[in-house]
Design a protein around this motif. Structure first.
Motif, PDB file in Angstrom:
ATOM      1  N   GLU A  60       0.822  -1.225   0.000  1.00 23.44           N
ATOM      2  CA  GLU A  60       0.000   0.000   0.000  1.00 23.44           C
ATOM      3  C   GLU A  60       0.853   1.272   0.000  1.00 23.44           C
ATOM      4  O   GLU A  60       0.341   2.351  -0.266  1.00 23.44           O
ATOM      5  CB  GLU A  60      -0.929   0.001   1.219  1.00 23.44           C
ATOM      6  CG  GLU A  60      -0.174   0.105   2.536  1.00 23.44           C
ATOM      7  CD  GLU A  60      -1.011  -0.288   3.750  1.00 23.44           C
ATOM      8  OE1 GLU A  60      -2.153  -0.736   3.576  1.00 23.44           O
ATOM      9  OE2 GLU A  60      -0.493  -0.137   4.867  1.00 23.44           O
ATOM     10  N   ARG A  87       1.893   9.958   3.382  1.00 20.16           N
ATOM     11  CA  ARG A  87       0.835   8.973   3.110  1.00 20.16           C
ATOM     12  C   ARG A  87      -0.536   9.614   3.266  1.00 20.16           C
ATOM     13  O   ARG A  87      -1.460   9.328   2.508  1.00 20.16           O
ATOM     14  CB  ARG A  87       0.962   7.775   4.057  1.00 20.16           C
ATOM     15  CG  ARG A  87       0.088   6.613   3.614  1.00 20.16           C
ATOM     16  CD  ARG A  87       0.198   5.421   4.527  1.00 20.16           C
ATOM     17  NE  ARG A  87      -0.660   5.558   5.687  1.00 20.16           N
ATOM     18  CZ  ARG A  87      -0.742   4.678   6.673  1.00 20.16           C
ATOM     19  NH1 ARG A  87       0.006   3.607   6.666  1.00 20.16           N
ATOM     20  NH2 ARG A  87      -1.551   4.860   7.681  1.00 20.16           N
ATOM     21  N   ASN A 116      -7.112   7.033  -1.665  1.00 21.40           N
ATOM     22  CA  ASN A 116      -7.124   5.574  -1.810  1.00 21.40           C
ATOM     23  C   ASN A 116      -6.914   5.114  -3.244  1.00 21.40           C
ATOM     24  O   ASN A 116      -6.264   4.091  -3.478  1.00 21.40           O
ATOM     25  CB  ASN A 116      -8.452   4.997  -1.287  1.00 21.40           C
ATOM     26  CG  ASN A 116      -8.455   4.938   0.233  1.00 21.40           C
ATOM     27  OD1 ASN A 116      -7.467   5.269   0.875  1.00 21.40           O
ATOM     28  ND2 ASN A 116      -9.577   4.519   0.802  1.00 21.40           N
ATOM     29  N   LEU A 173      -3.282   5.004  -3.892  1.00 22.36           N
ATOM     30  CA  LEU A 173      -2.658   3.872  -3.193  1.00 22.36           C
ATOM     31  C   LEU A 173      -2.984   2.560  -3.911  1.00 22.36           C
ATOM     32  O   LEU A 173      -2.121   1.686  -4.059  1.00 22.36           O
ATOM     33  CB  LEU A 173      -3.132   3.803  -1.737  1.00 22.36           C
ATOM     34  CG  LEU A 173      -2.800   5.009  -0.838  1.00 22.36           C
ATOM     35  CD1 LEU A 173      -3.334   4.787   0.577  1.00 22.36           C
ATOM     36  CD2 LEU A 173      -1.302   5.270  -0.779  1.00 22.36           C
ATOM     37  N   GLU A 174      -4.222   2.431  -4.375  1.00 23.47           N
ATOM     38  CA  GLU A 174      -4.646   1.202  -5.072  1.00 23.47           C
ATOM     39  C   GLU A 174      -3.881   1.007  -6.380  1.00 23.47           C
ATOM     40  O   GLU A 174      -3.481  -0.112  -6.711  1.00 23.47           O
ATOM     41  CB  GLU A 174      -6.147   1.229  -5.334  1.00 23.47           C
ATOM     42  CG  GLU A 174      -6.936   0.746  -4.132  1.00 23.47           C
ATOM     43  CD  GLU A 174      -8.419   1.069  -4.193  1.00 23.47           C
ATOM     44  OE1 GLU A 174      -9.155   0.508  -3.379  1.00 23.47           O
ATOM     45  OE2 GLU A 174      -8.835   1.887  -5.047  1.00 23.47           O
ATOM     46  N   ILE A 190      -0.598  -0.398  -5.519  1.00 28.90           N
ATOM     47  CA  ILE A 190      -0.668  -1.814  -5.117  1.00 28.90           C
ATOM     48  C   ILE A 190      -0.712  -2.711  -6.356  1.00 28.90           C
ATOM     49  O   ILE A 190       0.033  -3.701  -6.446  1.00 28.90           O
ATOM     50  CB  ILE A 190      -1.916  -2.055  -4.227  1.00 28.90           C
ATOM     51  CG1 ILE A 190      -1.732  -1.385  -2.860  1.00 28.90           C
ATOM     52  CG2 ILE A 190      -2.192  -3.553  -4.060  1.00 28.90           C
ATOM     53  CD1 ILE A 190      -2.985  -1.265  -2.032  1.00 28.90           C
ATOM     54  N   SER A 216      -0.916  -4.761   5.901  1.00 29.10           N
ATOM     55  CA  SER A 216      -1.993  -3.903   5.387  1.00 29.10           C
ATOM     56  C   SER A 216      -2.588  -3.066   6.507  1.00 29.10           C
ATOM     57  O   SER A 216      -3.324  -3.575   7.354  1.00 29.10           O
ATOM     58  CB  SER A 216      -3.084  -4.771   4.750  1.00 29.10           C
ATOM     59  OG  SER A 216      -4.089  -3.932   4.233  1.00 29.10           O
ATOM     60  N   THR A 219      -4.178  -0.058   5.624  1.00 24.47           N
ATOM     61  CA  THR A 219      -5.368   0.535   4.999  1.00 24.47           C
ATOM     62  C   THR A 219      -6.383  -0.523   4.565  1.00 24.47           C
ATOM     63  O   THR A 219      -7.506  -0.179   4.208  1.00 24.47           O
ATOM     64  CB  THR A 219      -4.971   1.306   3.729  1.00 24.47           C
ATOM     65  OG1 THR A 219      -4.355   0.370   2.810  1.00 24.47           O
ATOM     66  CG2 THR A 219      -3.992   2.427   4.028  1.00 24.47           C
ATOM     67  N   LEU A 262      -6.290  -2.000   1.856  1.00 23.54           N
ATOM     68  CA  LEU A 262      -6.491  -1.895   0.408  1.00 23.54           C
ATOM     69  C   LEU A 262      -5.797  -3.007  -0.373  1.00 23.54           C
ATOM     70  O   LEU A 262      -6.164  -3.291  -1.507  1.00 23.54           O
ATOM     71  CB  LEU A 262      -5.983  -0.535  -0.101  1.00 23.54           C
ATOM     72  CG  LEU A 262      -6.724   0.690   0.423  1.00 23.54           C
ATOM     73  CD1 LEU A 262      -6.032   1.967  -0.042  1.00 23.54           C
ATOM     74  CD2 LEU A 262      -8.177   0.670  -0.039  1.00 23.54           C
ATOM     75  N   SER A 263      -4.793  -3.644   0.228  1.00 26.50           N
ATOM     76  CA  SER A 263      -4.068  -4.684  -0.526  1.00 26.50           C
ATOM     77  C   SER A 263      -4.704  -6.068  -0.394  1.00 26.50           C
ATOM     78  O   SER A 263      -4.306  -7.000  -1.093  1.00 26.50           O
ATOM     79  CB  SER A 263      -2.596  -4.743  -0.068  1.00 26.50           C
ATOM     80  OG  SER A 263      -2.523  -5.185   1.274  1.00 26.50           O
TER      81      SER A 263
END
Ligand SMILES: [Zn+2]
Length: 299
Positions: free
Chosen positions: A10, A35, A40, A43-44, A47, A66, A68, A70-71
């Protein structure tokens, strides 16, 4: 074929905006501030790009932290094996234990969807987590057989935080939770985990650079696995892990790149080559190569 035993996918989007070469505490502060500035979606994208890079670089197994969340989904559907550790931190015990309960519910839900990628827990580090959080997590991970990971004994600043209650991480910790008192336990990071009953629940110990002979004996006694991230340690002025002493004690060691905010790439061949130079004449090059192909390290 490679196992990258420690990443933060992330954080990949921060690669270009997070300078290394500064002391760990100030790097951490810079990284956290930057960060916060990314959304998001950014960040995505980072990833997904990072997962592609891992696959192009012959990495088949990954240990990812992880914070967040998100991963998780991208990793579950990536075809990669390994563990994604859902991170919890909090120095205020009340807040920390509430977050742990929430994470436990999340993990219970995600575990139903496990593939070759498993779901685990990460308790961040001693300077960001209340002692009671470590204790509760140890009990739960042991009872539920959940794989877990902790950043430990990484920097001189972490040692100063635990031994004397001073230094850059104490300052950061005081800024974030000014209302929480801190009595330094006056022991090493590894000894601190032992006192809290953490080592017997066998977390994966990430970094373990700042260790003495007693610490190595404890890690060996509890048979905890260690993840070595030499480029990250080098870039953040954390020191050299005594890898030859770890291996002499029979400690299980894996290799990881850490995130792109502290290492130049997610390519395990780069990590191997750096580790071979760092430990030259102390650990044979072929032994270091073997450390990069150990999926069982992840618990
Ligand atoms: Zn890390």
């Amino acid at each position: 074929m490679y196992t990258n035993a420690h990443t933060h996918l992330e954080l990949s989007a921060l690669a270009e905006v997070c300078p290394t070469g500064q002391e760990f505490g100030s790097w951490l502060q810079t990284m956290l501030a930057r960060r916060m500035q990314l959304d998001n979606a950014t960040l995505e994208r980072g990833i997904h790009k990072a997962i592609e890079q891992l696959q192009q670089n012959q990495t088949t197994t990954v240990g990812d932290i992880s914070a967040t969340r998100l991963s998780i989904e991208p990793l579950l559907s990536s075809g990669l094996a390994g563990v994604v550790y859902l991170e919890v931190l909090g120095f205020d015990p009340t807040v920390a234990l509430e977050r742990l309960s929430a994470a436990q519910r999340e993990i219970d839900t995600w575990r139903k969807r496990e593939t070759a990628m498993k779901i685990g827990l990460s308790i961040h580090a001693p300077y960001s987590c209340a002692p009671s959080l470590f204790e509760a997590a140890a009990r739960w991970c042991r009872a539920e057989a959940v794989p877990w990971a902790i950043h430990i004994a990484e920097s001189p600043a972490e040692v100063a935080f635990l031994q004397q209650g001073i230094g850059s991480l104490r300052e950061l910790n005081r800024r974030i939770t000014p209302h929480i008192e801190w009595q330094a336990p006056q022991c090493s990071p590894i000894a601190y985990l032992e006192r809290l009953g953490v080592l017997e629940a066998q977390p994966v110990l990430v970094h373990a650079v700042q260790v003495d002979a007693h610490d190595l004996a404890l890690i060996a006694q509890y048979d905890c696995a260690v993840v070595h991230c030499p480029r990250s340690n080098h870039n953040l002025l954390c020191g050299r892990m005594p890898l030859e002493q770890m291996l002499a004690q029979g400690i299980r060691v894996g290799l990881g790149t850490d995130s792109l905010t502290s290492a130049q790439s997610l390519d395990m061949r780069d990590e191997i080559s750096f580790a071979q130079q760092l430990h030259a004449y102390k650990v044979a090059p072929n032994i270091i190569e073997q450390l990069a192909t150990q999926p069982s390290i992840l618990g």
